[in-house]
Design a protein around this motif. Structure first.
Motif, short mmCIF file in Angstrom:
data_model
loop_
_atom_site.label_atom_id
_atom_site.label_comp_id
_atom_site.label_asym_id
_atom_site.label_seq_id
_atom_site.Cartn_x
_atom_site.Cartn_y
_atom_site.Cartn_z
N ALA A 137 45.80 37.16 23.78
CA ALA A 137 45.21 36.26 22.77
C ALA A 137 44.70 37.13 21.63
N PRO A 138 44.60 36.58 20.41
CA PRO A 138 44.06 37.37 19.30
C PRO A 138 42.68 37.92 19.64
N GLY A 139 42.51 39.23 19.50
CA GLY A 139 41.22 39.85 19.77
C GLY A 139 41.01 40.30 21.20
N PHE A 140 41.96 40.00 22.11
CA PHE A 140 41.81 40.41 23.51
C PHE A 140 42.34 41.83 23.67
N VAL A 177 37.48 41.35 27.42
CA VAL A 177 36.53 40.31 27.04
C VAL A 177 37.32 39.15 26.45
N TYR A 178 37.18 37.98 27.05
CA TYR A 178 37.92 36.81 26.58
C TYR A 178 37.37 36.36 25.22
N PRO A 179 38.17 36.38 24.16
CA PRO A 179 37.66 35.99 22.84
C PRO A 179 37.50 34.49 22.66
N ARG A 180 38.16 33.70 23.50
CA ARG A 180 38.06 32.25 23.40
C ARG A 180 38.33 31.66 24.78
N GLU A 181 38.05 30.39 24.95
CA GLU A 181 38.32 29.75 26.24
C GLU A 181 39.83 29.72 26.47
N SER A 182 40.21 30.13 27.67
CA SER A 182 41.64 30.16 28.00
C SER A 182 41.79 30.29 29.51
N PRO A 183 42.98 30.00 30.04
CA PRO A 183 43.22 30.29 31.45
C PRO A 183 43.15 31.80 31.69
N GLY A 184 42.85 32.18 32.92
CA GLY A 184 42.79 33.61 33.20
C GLY A 184 42.64 33.92 34.67
N GLY A 185 43.22 35.05 35.08
CA GLY A 185 43.16 35.45 36.47
C GLY A 185 42.36 36.71 36.71
N TRP A 186 41.50 37.09 35.74
CA TRP A 186 40.69 38.29 35.91
C TRP A 186 39.36 37.94 36.58
N HIS A 187 38.70 38.95 37.10
CA HIS A 187 37.43 38.76 37.80
C HIS A 187 36.27 38.83 36.80
N LEU A 188 35.47 37.79 36.76
CA LEU A 188 34.40 37.67 35.78
C LEU A 188 33.13 38.33 36.30
N ILE A 189 32.64 39.35 35.55
CA ILE A 189 31.43 40.05 35.98
C ILE A 189 30.25 39.82 35.03
N GLY A 190 30.50 39.28 33.85
CA GLY A 190 29.40 39.07 32.91
C GLY A 190 29.87 38.30 31.69
N ARG A 191 28.99 38.27 30.69
CA ARG A 191 29.30 37.55 29.45
C ARG A 191 28.60 38.22 28.28
N THR A 192 29.17 38.03 27.10
CA THR A 192 28.60 38.60 25.88
C THR A 192 28.67 37.58 24.76
N ASP A 193 27.75 37.73 23.80
CA ASP A 193 27.77 36.89 22.60
C ASP A 193 28.54 37.56 21.47
#
Length: 219
Positions: A137-140, A177-193
């Motif tokens: 995705a753009p920015g990923f 870091v996911y730049p926008r909401e999308s499907p994904g199969g990676w393991h989520l460990i945190g979040r950023t603004d």
């Protein structure tokens, strides 16, 4: 890093591009960085339009009216074989990304890697990450780390239909870091603004190939 002799494969893509195939993501990034480490940008070779890295390839597009495939081929071969010169090239970009470590997979990832949650966070924040290429995705940005594989685990067996924007994730030896909401199969460990992609900026992507990325625990 130089590409080992015989490991570089060059393929024509139509009449105005060459695709360089290399063994791995680090070799691709090294070749890309060397091609871009010129006195001017776009690359100094007359007629070259763009240089685009991927996981194990570098695509060079050019204007056939200004140069030819043979010249671009020699340029790629010379760059692949050239010894690395410390400090050469453009100043490396650096980005710090604050992270709240509360991802839904955080406990499972720590357990799978044989770490406590605190150890996982410490390892993630002390690892030096480098953007190898942009995709999905753009920015990923696909980030490689100097963690000696300690943060490597396979993708999730079942992808999520929707991953929230700003999610910081691990999979297959990469961090992203996911730049926008999308499907994904990676393991989520945190979040950023942090805003990974903003078309209103001069450079829409916060992270470009070659960027040095540091994650900071935001508490």
């Amino acid at each position: 890093m130089t590409v080992p002799p015989g490991a570089l494969v060059l393929r024509a893509v139509g009449g105005s591009a060459l695709l360089a195939e290399v063994p791995d993501a680090r070799s691709a990034l090294a070749l890309y960085s060397r091609l871009r480490a010129q006195p001017s940008a776009p690359p100094a070779l007359d007629g070259v339009i763009d240089v685009v890295p991927a996981e194990r390839t570098v695509l060079v597009t050019f204007d056939p009216a200004l140069t030819d495939a043979a010249r671009v081929r020699r340029w790629l071969q010379e760059a692949a074989a050239a010894p690395e010169t410390p400090g050469a090239g453009r100043a490396q970009q650096r980005v710090e990304i604050p992270v709240t470590y509360d991802g839904s997979d955080l406990d499972d990832v720590a357990r799978a890697l044989g770490l406590t949650v605190g150890e996982l966070i410490a390892l993630h924040t002390t690892t030096r990450w480098t953007a190898a290429f942009i995709g999905f995705a753009p920015g990923f940005a696909y980030l490689t780390g100097d963690d000696d594989g300690r943060l490597t685990l396979p993708r999730r067996a079942t992808p999520r239909p929707a991953v929230p924007p700003g999610s910081v994730a691990l999979a297959a030896g990469y961090c992203g870091v996911y730049p926008r909401e999308s499907p994904g199969g990676w393991h989520l460990i945190g979040r950023t603004d942090a805003l990974l992609w903003d078309a209103r900026r001069d450079d829409p992507a916060l992270i470009a190939p070659g960027t040095d990325v540091r994650f900071v625990d935001a508490g």
